[in-house]
Design a protein around this motif. Structure first.
Motif, PDB file in Angstrom:
ATOM      1  N   PRO A 151       0.840  -1.208   0.000  1.00  0.00           N
ATOM      2  CA  PRO A 151       0.000   0.000   0.000  1.00  0.00           C
ATOM      3  C   PRO A 151       0.870   1.250   0.000  1.00  0.00           C
ATOM      4  O   PRO A 151       1.914   1.262   0.662  1.00  0.00           O
ATOM      5  CB  PRO A 151      -0.785  -0.126   1.301  1.00  0.00           C
ATOM      6  N   PRO A 152       0.510   2.303  -0.746  1.00  0.00           N
ATOM      7  CA  PRO A 152      -0.735   2.465  -1.492  1.00  0.00           C
ATOM      8  C   PRO A 152      -0.673   1.989  -2.946  1.00  0.00           C
ATOM      9  O   PRO A 152      -1.568   2.311  -3.718  1.00  0.00           O
ATOM     10  CB  PRO A 152      -0.949   3.972  -1.427  1.00  0.00           C
ATOM     11  N   GLN A 153       0.393   1.238  -3.320  1.00  0.00           N
ATOM     12  CA  GLN A 153       0.465   0.764  -4.707  1.00  0.00           C
ATOM     13  C   GLN A 153      -0.580  -0.310  -4.994  1.00  0.00           C
ATOM     14  O   GLN A 153      -1.091  -0.406  -6.103  1.00  0.00           O
ATOM     15  CB  GLN A 153       1.868   0.233  -4.997  1.00  0.00           C
ATOM     16  N   SER A 154      -0.887  -1.144  -4.001  1.00  0.00           N
ATOM     17  CA  SER A 154      -1.895  -2.178  -4.195  1.00  0.00           C
ATOM     18  C   SER A 154      -3.293  -1.579  -4.067  1.00  0.00           C
ATOM     19  O   SER A 154      -3.477  -0.570  -3.374  1.00  0.00           O
ATOM     20  CB  SER A 154      -1.707  -3.285  -3.160  1.00  0.00           C
ATOM     21  N   PRO A 155      -4.287  -2.167  -4.723  1.00  0.00           N
ATOM     22  CA  PRO A 155      -5.650  -1.624  -4.651  1.00  0.00           C
ATOM     23  C   PRO A 155      -6.179  -1.638  -3.216  1.00  0.00           C
ATOM     24  O   PRO A 155      -5.940  -2.588  -2.476  1.00  0.00           O
ATOM     25  CB  PRO A 155      -6.453  -2.572  -5.553  1.00  0.00           C
ATOM     26  N   PRO A 156      -6.921  -0.611  -2.808  1.00  0.00           N
ATOM     27  CA  PRO A 156      -7.470  -0.572  -1.455  1.00  0.00           C
ATOM     28  C   PRO A 156      -8.599  -1.590  -1.295  1.00  0.00           C
ATOM     29  O   PRO A 156      -9.373  -1.813  -2.234  1.00  0.00           O
ATOM     30  CB  PRO A 156      -7.998   0.861  -1.321  1.00  0.00           C
ATOM     31  N   PRO A 157      -8.708  -2.225  -0.110  1.00  0.00           N
ATOM     32  CA  PRO A 157      -9.784  -3.202   0.130  1.00  0.00           C
ATOM     33  C   PRO A 157     -11.153  -2.528   0.166  1.00  0.00           C
ATOM     34  O   PRO A 157     -11.256  -1.308   0.352  1.00  0.00           O
ATOM     35  CB  PRO A 157      -9.431  -3.782   1.510  1.00  0.00           C
ATOM     36  N   THR A 158     -12.194  -3.330   0.016  1.00  0.00           N
ATOM     37  CA  THR A 158     -13.558  -2.793   0.056  1.00  0.00           C
ATOM     38  C   THR A 158     -14.308  -3.256   1.294  1.00  0.00           C
ATOM     39  O   THR A 158     -15.535  -3.271   1.321  1.00  0.00           O
ATOM     40  CB  THR A 158     -14.337  -3.195  -1.207  1.00  0.00           C
ATOM     41  N   ASP A 159     -13.563  -3.645   2.351  1.00  0.00           N
ATOM     42  CA  ASP A 159     -14.182  -3.892   3.646  1.00  0.00           C
ATOM     43  C   ASP A 159     -13.486  -3.001   4.669  1.00  0.00           C
ATOM     44  O   ASP A 159     -12.293  -2.681   4.523  1.00  0.00           O
ATOM     45  CB  ASP A 159     -14.074  -5.361   4.047  1.00  0.00           C
ATOM     46  N   VAL A 160     -14.224  -2.583   5.694  1.00  0.00           N
ATOM     47  CA  VAL A 160     -13.713  -1.580   6.632  1.00  0.00           C
ATOM     48  C   VAL A 160     -12.468  -2.069   7.368  1.00  0.00           C
ATOM     49  O   VAL A 160     -11.479  -1.338   7.478  1.00  0.00           O
ATOM     50  CB  VAL A 160     -14.814  -1.174   7.634  1.00  0.00           C
ATOM     51  N   ALA A 161     -12.487  -3.301   7.877  1.00  0.00           N
ATOM     52  CA  ALA A 161     -11.334  -3.820   8.621  1.00  0.00           C
ATOM     53  C   ALA A 161     -10.102  -3.884   7.725  1.00  0.00           C
ATOM     54  O   ALA A 161      -8.989  -3.517   8.133  1.00  0.00           O
ATOM     55  CB  ALA A 161     -11.654  -5.198   9.196  1.00  0.00           C
ATOM     56  N   GLY A 162     -10.299  -4.354   6.480  1.00  0.00           N
ATOM     57  CA  GLY A 162      -9.176  -4.441   5.550  1.00  0.00           C
ATOM     58  C   GLY A 162      -8.627  -3.069   5.205  1.00  0.00           C
ATOM     59  O   GLY A 162      -7.406  -2.873   5.120  1.00  0.00           O
ATOM     60  N   LEU A 163      -9.519  -2.082   5.012  1.00  0.00           N
ATOM     61  CA  LEU A 163      -9.069  -0.725   4.680  1.00  0.00           C
ATOM     62  C   LEU A 163      -8.333  -0.096   5.848  1.00  0.00           C
ATOM     63  O   LEU A 163      -7.338   0.617   5.655  1.00  0.00           O
ATOM     64  CB  LEU A 163     -10.256   0.135   4.269  1.00  0.00           C
ATOM     65  N   ARG A 164      -8.800  -0.363   7.064  1.00  0.00           N
ATOM     66  CA  ARG A 164      -8.117   0.187   8.238  1.00  0.00           C
ATOM     67  C   ARG A 164      -6.687  -0.352   8.324  1.00  0.00           C
ATOM     68  O   ARG A 164      -5.730   0.405   8.572  1.00  0.00           O
ATOM     69  CB  ARG A 164      -8.906  -0.146   9.511  1.00  0.00           C
ATOM     70  N   ALA A 165      -6.522  -1.657   8.111  1.00  0.00           N
ATOM     71  CA  ALA A 165      -5.182  -2.251   8.133  1.00  0.00           C
ATOM     72  C   ALA A 165      -4.331  -1.719   6.981  1.00  0.00           C
ATOM     73  O   ALA A 165      -3.122  -1.475   7.136  1.00  0.00           O
ATOM     74  CB  ALA A 165      -5.299  -3.771   8.050  1.00  0.00           C
ATOM     75  N   TYR A 166      -4.940  -1.526   5.828  1.00  0.00           N
ATOM     76  CA  TYR A 166      -4.259  -0.992   4.639  1.00  0.00           C
ATOM     77  C   TYR A 166      -3.709   0.405   4.927  1.00  0.00           C
ATOM     78  O   TYR A 166      -2.537   0.705   4.646  1.00  0.00           O
ATOM     79  CB  TYR A 166      -5.271  -0.974   3.501  1.00  0.00           C
ATOM     80  N   LEU A 167      -4.545   1.280   5.496  1.00  0.00           N
ATOM     81  CA  LEU A 167      -4.111   2.647   5.783  1.00  0.00           C
ATOM     82  C   LEU A 167      -3.040   2.674   6.876  1.00  0.00           C
ATOM     83  O   LEU A 167      -2.154   3.538   6.869  1.00  0.00           O
ATOM     84  CB  LEU A 167      -5.307   3.501   6.187  1.00  0.00           C
ATOM     85  N   GLN A 168      -3.108   1.736   7.790  1.00  0.00           N
ATOM     86  CA  GLN A 168      -2.067   1.639   8.813  1.00  0.00           C
ATOM     87  C   GLN A 168      -0.728   1.296   8.167  1.00  0.00           C
ATOM     88  O   GLN A 168       0.315   1.819   8.551  1.00  0.00           O
ATOM     89  CB  GLN A 168      -2.454   0.567   9.833  1.00  0.00           C
ATOM     90  N   GLU A 169      -0.774   0.425   7.149  1.00  0.00           N
ATOM     91  CA  GLU A 169       0.453   0.084   6.432  1.00  0.00           C
ATOM     92  C   GLU A 169       0.939   1.268   5.602  1.00  0.00           C
ATOM     93  O   GLU A 169       2.148   1.503   5.482  1.00  0.00           O
ATOM     94  CB  GLU A 169       0.221  -1.138   5.543  1.00  0.00           C
ATOM     95  N   VAL A 170       0.012   2.027   5.024  1.00  0.00           N
ATOM     96  CA  VAL A 170       0.391   3.244   4.287  1.00  0.00           C
ATOM     97  C   VAL A 170       1.164   4.188   5.204  1.00  0.00           C
ATOM     98  O   VAL A 170       2.137   4.833   4.787  1.00  0.00           O
ATOM     99  CB  VAL A 170      -0.865   3.956   3.733  1.00  0.00           C
ATOM    100  N   ALA A 171       0.733   4.269   6.479  1.00  0.00           N
ATOM    101  CA  ALA A 171       1.360   5.176   7.442  1.00  0.00           C
ATOM    102  C   ALA A 171       2.601   4.573   8.092  1.00  0.00           C
ATOM    103  O   ALA A 171       3.200   5.197   8.980  1.00  0.00           O
ATOM    104  CB  ALA A 171       0.346   5.561   8.518  1.00  0.00           C
ATOM    105  N   TYR A 172       3.013   3.351   7.681  1.00  0.00           N
ATOM    106  CA  TYR A 172       4.154   2.661   8.284  1.00  0.00           C
ATOM    107  C   TYR A 172       4.007   2.562   9.801  1.00  0.00           C
ATOM    108  O   TYR A 172       4.966   2.772  10.543  1.00  0.00           O
ATOM    109  CB  TYR A 172       5.471   3.372   7.942  1.00  0.00           C
ATOM    110  N   SER A 173       2.810   2.284  10.262  1.00  0.00           N
ATOM    111  CA  SER A 173       2.554   2.223  11.700  1.00  0.00           C
ATOM    112  C   SER A 173       2.225   0.798  12.126  1.00  0.00           C
ATOM    113  O   SER A 173       1.503   0.081  11.436  1.00  0.00           O
ATOM    114  CB  SER A 173       1.404   3.160  12.066  1.00  0.00           C
TER     115      SER A 173
END
Length: 326
Positions: free
Chosen positions: A198-220
């Motif tokens: 992330p953010p090169q990979s497509p964002p998920p379409t479920d809330v839990a998956g998107l939350r984890a995705y954005l956390q990875e975007v933030a390197y957190s």
């Protein structure tokens, strides 16, 4: 020095525990993170000496950009330009709770149109400041388009849609100077990206998956604060133009997030109507603008809530603003 070391650690484009190889080349996003680190530190982290400070736009596709209506009449330096006024919430409008907006977005996403698209189109404004010159606003428009072979082209243009045809102020050479409206600041083509994180990979379409995705975007490794979440969303929108389904998922995630206060209706700097939601942070307020029917993020504005006389900014001055388009 401790503060600057912490800034360096936080801004590290490729942390040791990150998803990228430490000895591999930097991808496009990492290069932009590194550029912001080298050239766009905030005033809080910069020693109080006479040097220009550029307020970077949120991760993501971060850009510096415009000031229109500036004509040089034989002057050797630019005339003083006040910071732009913040967006105004319509007095007679009713705030729409984020949960209600998320429900609207879910209905709008029923036919999955429009679709998710890699690439972005953003108009951005940012405030450049110095401890010896008045603050000036710089605006740009950035278009990123991806090709079938996974290469992509980024075009950055100095332009202000509020004042078409007028000269635009840019600091591409380190000092403000006027250029013609539509002046191309840069045009670059980047090879196929080797990163699928992330953010090169497509964002998920479920809330839990998107939350984890954005956390990875933030390197957190820990749950994001609301402010960190908004920063990560800006990074996501610097790579992807969200489809109806992705916008609905993001709206639901934001509805489950604390701290975003519904304000009412605003008209953004591109003339679009949206619902505004505010987050108060230390010394600043972030205002998220969302489409009232689809839940799509239209813009993000950051304003000062405290004055800094040394840099010539007052409470209410706009630090940065991004307006995303399809």
């Amino acid at each position: 020095m401790a503060d600057e070391l912490e800034l360096l650690r936080q801004a590290n484009p490729v942390p040791v525990d990150g998803p990228h190889f430490g000895d591999g080349p930097l991808d496009h996003d990492a290069e932009r993170h590194l550029d912001r680190l080298l050239h766009k530190r905030t005033a809080a982290a910069v020693p109080r000496r006479r040097t220009r400070v550029a307020w970077g736009l949120a991760a993501t596709g971060v850009v510096a950009a415009l000031v229109s209506a500036l004509l040089f009449t034989g002057q050797t330096t630019a005339p003083a330009v006040a910071a732009p006024r913040p967006l105004i919430v319509q007095a007679d409008s009713s705030p729409v709770p984020l949960k209600q907006l998320a429900e609207r977005a879910e209905l709008a996403a029923a036919d999955d149109s429009p679709a998710l698209r890699k690439g972005t189109h953003v108009q951005a404004w940012s405030l450049a400041m110095s401890d010896k010159k008045p603050p000036i606003t710089l605006p740009i428009e950035t278009i990123v388009r991806w090709n079938a072979d996974d290469s992509h082209t980024e075009i950055v243009v100095a332009t202000d849609p509020r004042h078409p045809g007028r000269p635009v102020l840019t600091d591409e050479d380190g000092e403000p100077r006027p250029v013609e409206d539509g002046h191309v600041l840069s045009r670059q083509t980047y090879p196929r990206s080797w990163s699928d994180a992330p953010p090169q990979s497509p964002p998920p379409t479920d809330v839990a998956g998107l939350r984890a995705y954005l956390q990875e975007v933030a390197y957190s490794k820990t749950a994001l604060t609301t402010g960190e979440l908004l920063d990560a969303v800006a990074s996501l929108l610097g790579t992807w133009t969200l489809g109806a389904r992705e916008s609905a998922t993001l709206a639901q995630l934001l509805a489950d997030t604390e701290g975003l206060k519904p304000l009412g209706q605003v008209t953004d700097r591109l003339g679009r109507r949206g619902q505004a939601y505010a987050l108060d942070r230390t010394g600043t307020r972030e205002m998220l603008i969302m489409d009232p029917a689809t839940g799509a993020v239209l813009g993000l504005e950051t304003t000062f809530t405290k004055a800094d006389p040394e840099y010539g900014v007052k409470a209410g001055d706009v630090m940065s603003y991004s307006a995303w388009m399809r």
